[in-house]
Write an enzyme that holds these catalytic residues in place. Sequence first.
Site, PDB file in Angstrom:
ATOM      1  N   ASN A 175      41.522  23.986  43.641  1.00  0.00           N
ATOM      2  CA  ASN A 175      42.821  24.557  44.028  1.00  0.00           C
ATOM      3  C   ASN A 175      42.910  24.596  45.552  1.00  0.00           C
ATOM      4  OD1 ASN A 175      41.866  27.255  45.017  1.00  0.00           O
ATOM      5  ND2 ASN A 175      41.152  27.392  42.898  1.00  0.00           N
TER       6      ASN A 175
ATOM      7  N   LYS B  81      30.763   7.973  37.303  1.00  0.00           N
ATOM      8  CA  LYS B  81      32.219   7.937  37.529  1.00  0.00           C
ATOM      9  C   LYS B  81      32.896   7.422  36.256  1.00  0.00           C
ATOM     10  CE  LYS B  81      35.671   5.909  40.509  1.00  0.00           C
ATOM     11  NZ  LYS B  81      35.977   4.681  41.202  1.00  0.00           N
TER      12      LYS B  81
ATOM     13  N   LYS C 222      40.666  45.072  34.176  1.00  0.00           N
ATOM     14  CA  LYS C 222      39.391  44.693  34.796  1.00  0.00           C
ATOM     15  C   LYS C 222      38.659  45.890  35.420  1.00  0.00           C
ATOM     16  CE  LYS C 222      41.021  39.958  35.540  1.00  0.00           C
ATOM     17  NZ  LYS C 222      40.801  38.684  36.236  1.00  0.00           N
TER      18      LYS C 222
HETATM   19  O1  PMT Z   1      41.735  31.162  50.628  1.00  0.00           O
HETATM   20  P1  PMT Z   1      43.100  31.231  51.290  1.00  0.00           P
HETATM   21  O2  PMT Z   1      43.688  29.845  51.561  1.00  0.00           O
HETATM   22  O3  PMT Z   1      43.104  32.123  52.508  1.00  0.00           O
HETATM   23  O4  PMT Z   1      44.111  31.904  50.246  1.00  0.00           O
HETATM   24  C1  PMT Z   1      43.965  33.236  49.885  1.00  0.00           C
HETATM   25  C2  PMT Z   1      44.283  33.462  48.397  1.00  0.00           C
HETATM   26  C3  PMT Z   1      45.731  33.137  48.129  1.00  0.00           C
HETATM   27  C4  PMT Z   1      43.380  32.583  47.529  1.00  0.00           C
HETATM   28  C5  PMT Z   1      43.967  34.975  48.118  1.00  0.00           C
HETATM   29  O5  PMT Z   1      44.772  35.775  48.921  1.00  0.00           O
HETATM   30  C6  PMT Z   1      44.230  35.337  46.657  1.00  0.00           C
HETATM   31  O6  PMT Z   1      45.320  35.666  46.233  1.00  0.00           O
HETATM   32  N1  PMT Z   1      43.151  35.273  45.831  1.00  0.00           N
HETATM   33  C7  PMT Z   1      43.181  35.472  44.384  1.00  0.00           C
HETATM   34  C8  PMT Z   1      43.570  34.191  43.718  1.00  0.00           C
HETATM   35  C9  PMT Z   1      43.456  34.259  42.225  1.00  0.00           C
HETATM   36  O7  PMT Z   1      42.719  33.490  41.662  1.00  0.00           O
HETATM   37  O8  PMT Z   1      44.127  35.203  41.620  1.00  0.00           O
HETATM   38  P2  PMT Z   1      44.127  35.472  40.025  1.00  0.00           P
HETATM   39  O9  PMT Z   1      45.295  36.339  39.786  1.00  0.00           O
HETATM   40  O10 PMT Z   1      44.015  34.194  39.251  1.00  0.00           O
HETATM   41  O11 PMT Z   1      42.773  36.248  39.781  1.00  0.00           O
HETATM   42  C10 PMT Z   1      42.718  37.671  39.744  1.00  0.00           C
HETATM   43  C11 PMT Z   1      41.409  38.167  40.301  1.00  0.00           C
HETATM   44  O12 PMT Z   1      40.361  37.818  39.400  1.00  0.00           O
HETATM   45  C12 PMT Z   1      41.014  37.620  41.679  1.00  0.00           C
HETATM   46  O13 PMT Z   1      40.389  38.677  42.388  1.00  0.00           O
HETATM   47  C13 PMT Z   1      40.007  36.533  41.356  1.00  0.00           C
HETATM   48  O14 PMT Z   1      39.044  36.378  42.403  1.00  0.00           O
HETATM   49  C14 PMT Z   1      39.359  37.102  40.086  1.00  0.00           C
HETATM   50  N2  PMT Z   1      38.853  36.108  39.130  1.00  0.00           N
HETATM   51  C15 PMT Z   1      39.706  35.263  38.483  1.00  0.00           C
HETATM   52  C16 PMT Z   1      39.210  34.383  37.529  1.00  0.00           C
HETATM   53  C17 PMT Z   1      37.817  34.384  37.253  1.00  0.00           C
HETATM   54  N3  PMT Z   1      37.299  33.533  36.362  1.00  0.00           N
HETATM   55  N4  PMT Z   1      37.013  35.223  37.910  1.00  0.00           N
HETATM   56  C18 PMT Z   1      37.505  36.089  38.839  1.00  0.00           C
HETATM   57  O15 PMT Z   1      36.752  36.857  39.428  1.00  0.00           O
END
Ligand code: PMT
Length: 391
Positions: free
Chosen positions: A203, A283, A337
């Site tokens: 991503n 590949k 969570k």
């Molecule tokens: O890295 P940058 O370019 O500076 O961008 C910053 C950002 C946009 C990535 C950051 O500010 C942000 O929003 N991060 C969270 C992105 C995300 O994956 O959000 P989510 O809503 O999908 O996940 C929710 C939370 O669960 C997050 O804290 C994530 O780290 C965590 N998660 C999600 C999936 C997973 N399998 N394990 C996790 O721990």
Amino acid sequence: MRIVVGITGGIAAYKAPELVRLLVKAGYEVRCAATEHALEFVTRVTLETVSGAPLYHDLFASGGTEHISLKDWGDMLVVAPATANIIGKVASGIADDALSTLLLAFSGKPVVMAPAMNSLMWAHPAVQRNIATLKSWGIRMVGPAEGELACGTSGVGRMAEPEEIVRSVATLLQHTGTLAGQRWLVTAGPTYERIDSVRFIGNYSSGKMGFALAEALAEAGAEVALVSGPTSLTIDHPRVTLTRVESAREMYAAATSLFPQCRGAILSAAVADYRPATAADHKLKKQGDEGMTLQLVQNPDILATLGGMKQAGQTLVGFALETDHELENAQGKLQRKNLDYIVLNSLRDKGAGFGVDTNKVTILARDGRREESPLMSKREVAELIVKTVAP
Ligand code: PMT
């Protein structure tokens, strides 16, 4: 400030009383903990006299919980000398005597080690691997220095001089920030999920938000374990230890092993929810006009796992990246969570989110408090988050 000096059984233990004397002279309160082997080199009476406090060396002498009381008492643990044996024990999670038990209990507070051993032992891959493991957990190494060794040879392995150890202790403790003495975990960046030897699912996360958080926490005095997915960013701060990972499963392994030693964690990484069920080690060839189907399986949820592991006194902060029903979705994640705070990023906000240097967030607390930021640099947003979740 209160320092526990741990002494293990190497010839350099004869310098431990001098180290304790210098620390006391520098104004620290000191208590000593020694292994049985250390007491072959330096006596209990000497250590108790220079520190002015009873020595801790028998795990069961006062009911078997002294390691916890000493951990609560000390602001820092300095192990000098640290033999290959104690380094290996801690790296393997072994707690079979007073000092190794104290070391495993000493979580969330700074630990310094001054390794001392023969240069061949120091160069052994097992010792180097163990040192790397301890460093990745945030344990600071002072030395070893190069010079004459007890066995009559010379090389790398001499314990750093007591004066140098005292200087390192002073540098580490001089920070008077509100988070001094606390250890925090931060996740940053994207994860890459392998499809084959040249392709992955990823991503657009750059890691900028997570690196800014690590810096803001370290500037506030914390020791920071930063676990980052692939990014070109680097960080050079004495209180930040960076562990680079690639996939969600690697990030999961690093974060779950670091979290128990931390006062809190902020998970800003953009973790892939799914990965290919299988990753080819070559590949993949074109599949022709019919196209290609990739089967995906779910990755472990790191944040939810830490929510399940969380102990009283730990603070857990998640991020939520949403495009619609933002507040409602973020609230849902906060509850599901088991978080204390969630930082909401809306992709509808211009200048916020992936890649850019700025962000705009809403911080939601479990007790219903809410803090909205204007569009600011990611560093300023990080400072606001740190002030809110670790006041
Ligand atoms: O890295 P940058 O370019 O500076 O961008 C910053 C950002 C946009 C990535 C950051 O500010 C942000 O929003 N991060 C969270 C992105 C995300 O994956 O959000 P989510 O809503 O999908 O996940 C929710 C939370 O669960 C997050 O804290 C994530 O780290 C965590 N998660 C999600 C999936 C997973 N399998 N394990 C996790 O721990």
